[in-house]
Design an enzyme around this catalytic site. Structure first.
Site, PDB file in Angstrom:
ATOM      1  N   ASP A 199     -13.056 -32.027  21.707  1.00 52.49           N
ATOM      2  CA  ASP A 199     -14.518 -32.093  21.778  1.00 52.49           C
ATOM      3  C   ASP A 199     -15.245 -31.128  22.717  1.00 52.49           C
ATOM      4  OD1 ASP A 199     -13.663 -34.145  20.217  1.00 52.49           O
ATOM      5  OD2 ASP A 199     -14.863 -35.682  21.165  1.00 52.49           O
TER       6      ASP A 199
ATOM      7  N   GLU B  45      -5.017 -42.348  27.419  1.00 54.11           N
ATOM      8  CA  GLU B  45      -5.596 -41.385  26.475  1.00 54.11           C
ATOM      9  C   GLU B  45      -5.317 -39.950  26.931  1.00 54.11           C
ATOM     10  OE1 GLU B  45      -9.799 -41.907  26.307  1.00 54.11           O
ATOM     11  OE2 GLU B  45     -10.092 -40.513  24.625  1.00 54.11           O
TER      12      GLU B  45
HETATM   13  C1  2M8 Z   1     -12.463 -38.093  20.879  1.00 51.35           C
HETATM   14  O1  2M8 Z   1     -13.592 -37.823  20.068  1.00 51.35           O
HETATM   15  C2  2M8 Z   1     -14.597 -38.820  19.775  1.00 51.35           C
HETATM   16  C3  2M8 Z   1     -15.559 -38.201  18.766  1.00 51.35           C
HETATM   17  O2  2M8 Z   1     -14.878 -37.939  17.581  1.00 51.35           O
HETATM   18  C4  2M8 Z   1     -15.387 -39.295  20.956  1.00 51.35           C
HETATM   19  O3  2M8 Z   1     -15.381 -38.659  22.013  1.00 51.35           O
HETATM   20  O4  2M8 Z   1     -16.057 -40.340  20.820  1.00 51.35           O
HETATM   21  C5  2M8 Z   1     -11.506 -36.878  20.799  1.00 51.35           C
HETATM   22  O5  2M8 Z   1     -10.539 -36.926  21.825  1.00 51.35           O
HETATM   23  C6  2M8 Z   1     -10.846 -36.814  19.420  1.00 51.35           C
HETATM   24  O6  2M8 Z   1      -9.841 -35.829  19.388  1.00 51.35           O
HETATM   25  C7  2M8 Z   1     -10.237 -38.149  19.020  1.00 51.35           C
HETATM   26  O7  2M8 Z   1      -9.808 -38.088  17.690  1.00 51.35           O
HETATM   27  C8  2M8 Z   1     -11.224 -39.315  19.195  1.00 51.35           C
HETATM   28  C9  2M8 Z   1     -10.574 -40.687  18.997  1.00 51.35           C
HETATM   29  O8  2M8 Z   1      -9.375 -40.782  19.722  1.00 51.35           O
HETATM   30  O9  2M8 Z   1     -11.810 -39.287  20.512  1.00 51.35           O
END
Ligand code: 2M8
Length: 436
Positions: free
Chosen positions: A175, A409
């Site tokens: 992101d 995470e």
């Molecule tokens: C993160 O992205 C989401 C948006 O898609 C967020 O920040 O809310 C990123 O680390 C992405 O790579 C990942 O797929 C997602 C869910 O784990 O979180």
């Protein structure tokens, strides 16, 4: 150590299972994410292959008629207020998700062919019924995976050079990576949008670890721009403020073609298998032609709007190592970059961003912390090119990190402290694969 880690990983995958699909984590990410589902399936292959297929199917049931696989498939049982931006904000056209739970209109890296092939390969270890199930699933997935690739190599070839463009940083999965800083600086930022829309991530995470409000105002603005034309890709380069060719996204795209070649071969489709191999070669050649910087000796993101390569050294620049047809000189340079003080692994795996950069941030998400999924991909690349010792060192470093700190995470790139969501599905799933 390994039995303990195995059990804790399996437990995380148990508590994050909804009955239909896996969530990345219960509080912060209460829906289903696209590339998470692929990493998760790779781990579920060891403990519950039926769930691996169910999870992937659940995602692909929301595939759009144009082939795009949405980056989030929403869970109708979760309130709109629990995640922003939710289904109401995305407001995708009704034709998009047929049976459906509702989705976003953007994509994520196409890891799914790689995952499907992995789950299939492991099925026979679980007996004849699982092998039969895997065969049926592979037949169901093959045309859908092909459609996913065709969308990305067709409609998303915005630069015309044979690579897929991402049109939102969320599409990269990385992101707030510094790889987009320059391209994002040209995206209008309207902070007043965040008085209309409320961020929900900060209810469950530390603001110092997350993208900033300025980032979010641009994220929201980009969705509004894409949404305004119902997520149509025609003339997108002219009317949309962000279009970038990411080395990681495109390396996964090429690897997916190679996985499809294996799948097609297994299904007796030899002409299709050859075509997939050829497409992988073409994407690899385009990555080298368009994203390589001979001066820095690594791959960078290309801003398709300005034609400029990002100057940032990010972990995404190491990802072309996954590609077997990468020229030897590029392999050598990536290895030098990976071993340098910028990324060098010792006790700890590689960070998401150059450790020596003045704006290296040990806590802020994809701007420094280390992540298990990209290190897992890096290890895959090391194995592709025969760097067995380096691959084993990286595997050991990942296993040690998760065992000591938990299935977080992401992790502090200097202390190894766990950051973000504490029971995170892809960390657990890939730990199973690293232990197997
Ligand atoms: C993160 O992205 C989401 C948006 O898609 C967020 O920040 O809310 C990123 O680390 C992405 O790579 C990942 O797929 C997602 C869910 O784990 O979180």
């Amino acid at each position: 150590m390994s039995a303990e880690l195995w059990n804790s990983a399996a437990h995380v995958l148990e508590i994050n299972w909804t009955g239909d699909h896996m969530v990345p984590s219960r509080k912060l990410y209460p829906h289903q994410w696209s590339w998470d589902a692929a990493f998760i399936a790779i781990g579920l292959a060891y403990v519950n292959p039926t769930r691996a297929w169910r999870d992937l199917r659940s995602l692909f049931e929301a595939q759009w008629p144009d082939g795009r696989v949405p980056h989030i498939v929403f869970d109708p049982a979760t309130a709109e207020a629990d995640y922003f931006p939710g289904p109401g904000f995305w407001d995708v056209p009704a034709y998009a998700n047929r049976p459906a739970r509702g989705s976003t209109g953007i994509v994520q890296p196409p890891m799914h062919a790689i995952a499907a092939w992995d789950v299939y390969r492991h099925a026979s270890a679980h007996g004849a019924n699982c092998a039969q199930e895997a065969r049926t699933e592979l037949e169901w997935f093959y045309p859908r995976l092909v459609a996913q690739q065709q969308y990305l190599t067709g409609r998303r070839n915005l630069g015309g050079g044979g690579l897929a463009s991402i049109v939102h940083p969320w599409e990269s999965g990385l992101d707030n990576s510094p790889a987009w800083d320059e391209a994002m600086a040209n995206v209008p930022a309207d902070l007043s949008l965040l008085t209309t829309y409320q961020r929900r991530d900060l209810n469950n995470a530390d603001a110092a670890h997350r993208p900033t409000d300025l980032d979010y105002s641009r994220y929201v603005g980009l969705v509004l721009s894409y949404r305004a034309e119902r997520y149509d890709d025609h003339d997108l380069l002219d009317r949309h403020a962000f279009a970038v060719e990411c080395p990681s996204f495109n390396s996964i795209l090429a690897s997916a073609e190679l996985a499809l070649a294996q799948i097609a071969g297994e299904l007796g489709l030899s002409a299709e298998a050859a075509a997939h191999r050829e497409r992988a070669q073409r994407i690899t050649a385009a990555i080298v032609k368009r994203l390589w910087n001979a001066r820095t000796g690594t791959f960078h993101a290309l801003d398709v709007k300005t034609g400029k390569l990002s100057p940032a050294h990010c972990v995404s620049g190491l990802m072309p190592l996954m590609l077997p047809d990468l020229p030897a000189a590029a392999v050598e340079s990536i290895m030098a970059e990976a071993k340098s003080e910028k990324f060098g692994i010792s006790e700890l795996p590689a960070p998401s961003y150059d450790r020596t950069a003045p704006d290296f941030d040990t806590k802020r998400y994809w701007r420094g912390p280390l992540w298990i999924n990209v290190n897992w991909l890096l290890r895959r690349g090391l194995l592709v090119h025969g760097f067995r010792d380096e691959a084993e060192d990286l595997r050991t470093a990942m296993v040690r990190l998760v065992h000591r700190n938990g299935h977080f995470e992401y992790f502090h790139p200097e202390t190894g402290e766990g950051l973000g969501a504490p029971t995170f599905s892809w960390t657990a799933a890939l730990s199973l694969d690293l232990l197997a």
